[in-house]
Scaffold this active site. Structure first.
Site, mmCIF file in Angstrom:
data_model
loop_
_atom_site.group_PDB
_atom_site.id
_atom_site.type_symbol
_atom_site.label_atom_id
_atom_site.label_comp_id
_atom_site.label_asym_id
_atom_site.label_seq_id
_atom_site.Cartn_x
_atom_site.Cartn_y
_atom_site.Cartn_z
ATOM 1 N N GLU A 43 18.591 -41.464 9.230
ATOM 2 C CA GLU A 43 18.444 -40.505 10.335
ATOM 3 C C GLU A 43 17.517 -41.126 11.367
ATOM 4 O O GLU A 43 16.397 -41.545 11.046
ATOM 5 C CB GLU A 43 17.861 -39.162 9.876
ATOM 6 C CG GLU A 43 17.786 -38.170 11.055
ATOM 7 C CD GLU A 43 17.120 -36.829 10.761
ATOM 8 O OE1 GLU A 43 17.174 -35.943 11.638
ATOM 9 O OE2 GLU A 43 16.528 -36.665 9.673
ATOM 10 N N ASP A 117 16.192 -36.681 21.760
ATOM 11 C CA ASP A 117 15.600 -36.422 23.084
ATOM 12 C C ASP A 117 16.688 -36.477 24.160
ATOM 13 O O ASP A 117 17.471 -37.427 24.197
ATOM 14 C CB ASP A 117 14.520 -37.467 23.395
ATOM 15 C CG ASP A 117 13.335 -37.375 22.446
ATOM 16 O OD1 ASP A 117 13.390 -36.561 21.510
ATOM 17 O OD2 ASP A 117 12.359 -38.122 22.631
ATOM 18 N N ASP A 153 21.428 -28.726 20.497
ATOM 19 C CA ASP A 153 21.741 -27.463 21.175
ATOM 20 C C ASP A 153 21.795 -27.697 22.679
ATOM 21 O O ASP A 153 21.969 -26.745 23.442
ATOM 22 C CB ASP A 153 20.663 -26.400 20.871
ATOM 23 C CG ASP A 153 19.336 -26.753 21.508
ATOM 24 O OD1 ASP A 153 18.978 -27.963 21.514
ATOM 25 O OD2 ASP A 153 18.638 -25.852 22.010
ATOM 26 N N THR A 192 18.109 -28.714 10.268
ATOM 27 C CA THR A 192 16.923 -29.498 10.607
ATOM 28 C C THR A 192 15.846 -28.531 11.112
ATOM 29 O O THR A 192 16.121 -27.351 11.343
ATOM 30 C CB THR A 192 17.224 -30.535 11.710
ATOM 31 O OG1 THR A 192 17.246 -29.878 12.981
ATOM 32 C CG2 THR A 192 18.560 -31.234 11.482
ATOM 33 N N TYR A 194 14.418 -28.481 14.090
ATOM 34 C CA TYR A 194 14.790 -28.019 15.429
ATOM 35 C C TYR A 194 15.978 -27.053 15.384
ATOM 36 O O TYR A 194 16.052 -26.116 16.174
ATOM 37 C CB TYR A 194 15.141 -29.216 16.327
ATOM 38 C CG TYR A 194 13.955 -29.833 17.029
ATOM 39 C CD1 TYR A 194 12.769 -30.066 16.356
ATOM 40 C CD2 TYR A 194 14.028 -30.186 18.370
ATOM 41 C CE1 TYR A 194 11.679 -30.639 16.994
ATOM 42 C CE2 TYR A 194 12.950 -30.763 19.025
ATOM 43 C CZ TYR A 194 11.770 -30.982 18.320
ATOM 44 O OH TYR A 194 10.698 -31.553 18.967
HETATM 45 N N1 SAH Z 1 15.560 -34.608 13.933
HETATM 46 C C1 SAH Z 1 14.456 -33.665 13.964
HETATM 47 C C2 SAH Z 1 13.516 -33.891 15.164
HETATM 48 C C3 SAH Z 1 14.166 -33.794 16.512
HETATM 49 S S1 SAH Z 1 13.043 -34.171 17.855
HETATM 50 C C4 SAH Z 1 15.010 -32.247 13.963
HETATM 51 O O1 SAH Z 1 16.186 -32.056 14.247
HETATM 52 O O2 SAH Z 1 14.249 -31.323 13.663
HETATM 53 C C5 SAH Z 1 13.484 -35.843 18.186
HETATM 54 C C6 SAH Z 1 12.631 -36.820 17.383
HETATM 55 O O3 SAH Z 1 13.162 -38.128 17.598
HETATM 56 C C7 SAH Z 1 11.168 -36.877 17.812
HETATM 57 O O4 SAH Z 1 10.350 -36.795 16.683
HETATM 58 C C8 SAH Z 1 11.046 -38.229 18.520
HETATM 59 O O5 SAH Z 1 9.770 -38.802 18.396
HETATM 60 C C9 SAH Z 1 12.113 -39.049 17.812
HETATM 61 N N2 SAH Z 1 12.690 -40.126 18.628
HETATM 62 C C10 SAH Z 1 13.207 -39.961 19.871
HETATM 63 N N3 SAH Z 1 13.644 -41.129 20.367
HETATM 64 C C11 SAH Z 1 13.426 -42.051 19.406
HETATM 65 C C12 SAH Z 1 13.672 -43.437 19.331
HETATM 66 N N4 SAH Z 1 14.214 -44.095 20.354
HETATM 67 N N5 SAH Z 1 13.322 -44.095 18.212
HETATM 68 C C13 SAH Z 1 12.742 -43.424 17.178
HETATM 69 N N6 SAH Z 1 12.492 -42.099 17.196
HETATM 70 C C14 SAH Z 1 12.827 -41.412 18.282
#
Ligand code: SAH
Length: 212
Positions: A43, A117, A153, A192, A194
């Site tokens: 993941e 993100d 979402d 998850t 989020y």
């Molecule tokens: N997957 C989790 C968190 C989502 S928030 C959930 O669904 O609950 C997105 C997460 O991805 C954040 O913790 C951020 O730090 C990480 N992230 C974003 N871009 C990234 C990248 N390029 N490499 C590693 N981690 C990343």
């Protein structure tokens, strides 16, 4: 992910047997790290790791690697595992852009992207984890019949992702704009952090599955 500096988190990560501090040294050798030849699923951007930890507990014959760029978030995932016996899960603190330095061609069986993100500005599109630039990197580590599963979402990010899959030369196997009301795709769904938060706010969850 709201960021707070968690004092000592880097040190705690370095001390945890679940965290891999020199992941490049394991490229092509992850089966030795896990001590078996079971499939490896990752993941990217796992946040606090609820999803991947639950999958690892439910599927002892599959190996899981969670990747997260911030130590202040990764430490929360490590803490979750402190009191459980778990052999098929590892964590890496790294920026996903360099994923091909850590996994060999064909070494990964599945890639999960959850609530990545959005990078809303056009000029940042290539930073999105579902951009064609990232699909090219996934192509370099994923088995021939491997898949990418993506949930979000965010409407704009999802629409962008639906378009990037064919543009990257991949196939869109399945998709839904409302996962929790899609009888077929929701089967076996693991929520998850989020996903719980945003669906509780009434946001529909979108999901796609892509392959080559
Ligand atoms: N997957 C989790 C968190 C989502 S928030 C959930 O669904 O609950 C997105 C997460 O991805 C954040 O913790 C951020 O730090 C990480 N992230 C974003 N871009 C990234 C990248 N390029 N490499 C590693 N981690 C990343």
């Amino acid at each position: 992910m709201r960021l707070r500096n968690v004092p000592g988190s880097r040190e705690a990560i370095a001390d945890s047997p679940l965290a891999i501090n020199e992941p490049k040294e394991l490229k092509g050798k992850w089966n030795e790290e896990f001590g078996n030849n079971n499939p490896i699923r990752i993941e990217i951007g796992m946040g606090k790791g609820k999803f991947i930890t639950q999958l690892a507990m439910e599927n002892p014959d599959i190996n899981y690697v969670g990747i997260e760029k911030y130590s202040s978030v990764l430490i929360r995932a490590i803490e979750k595992c402190e009191d459980i016996e778990i052999n098929n899960l590892r964590f890496i603190r790294m920026e996903a852009e360099y994923i091909q330095d850590v996994f060999e061609k064909d070494e990964v069986d599945r890639i999960y992207l959850n609530f990545s993100d959005p990078w809303p500005k056009d000029r940042h599109a290539k930073r999105r984890l579902t951009s064609k630039q990232f699909f090219e990197r996934y192509d370099g580590i994923l088995k021939k019949d491997g898949i990418v599963e993506f949930k979000t979402d965010n409407d704009l990010l999802f629409q962008f992702s639906l378009e990037q899959v064919p543009e990257a030369g991949w196939n869109l196997d399945k998709f839904t704009w409302d996962l929790h009301n899609d009888e077929e795709m929701v089967k076996g769904n693991v929520m998850t952090e989020y996903e719980s938060k945003f669906s509780a706010m009434g946001n529909p969850i979108h999901k796609l599955i892509a392959s080559r």
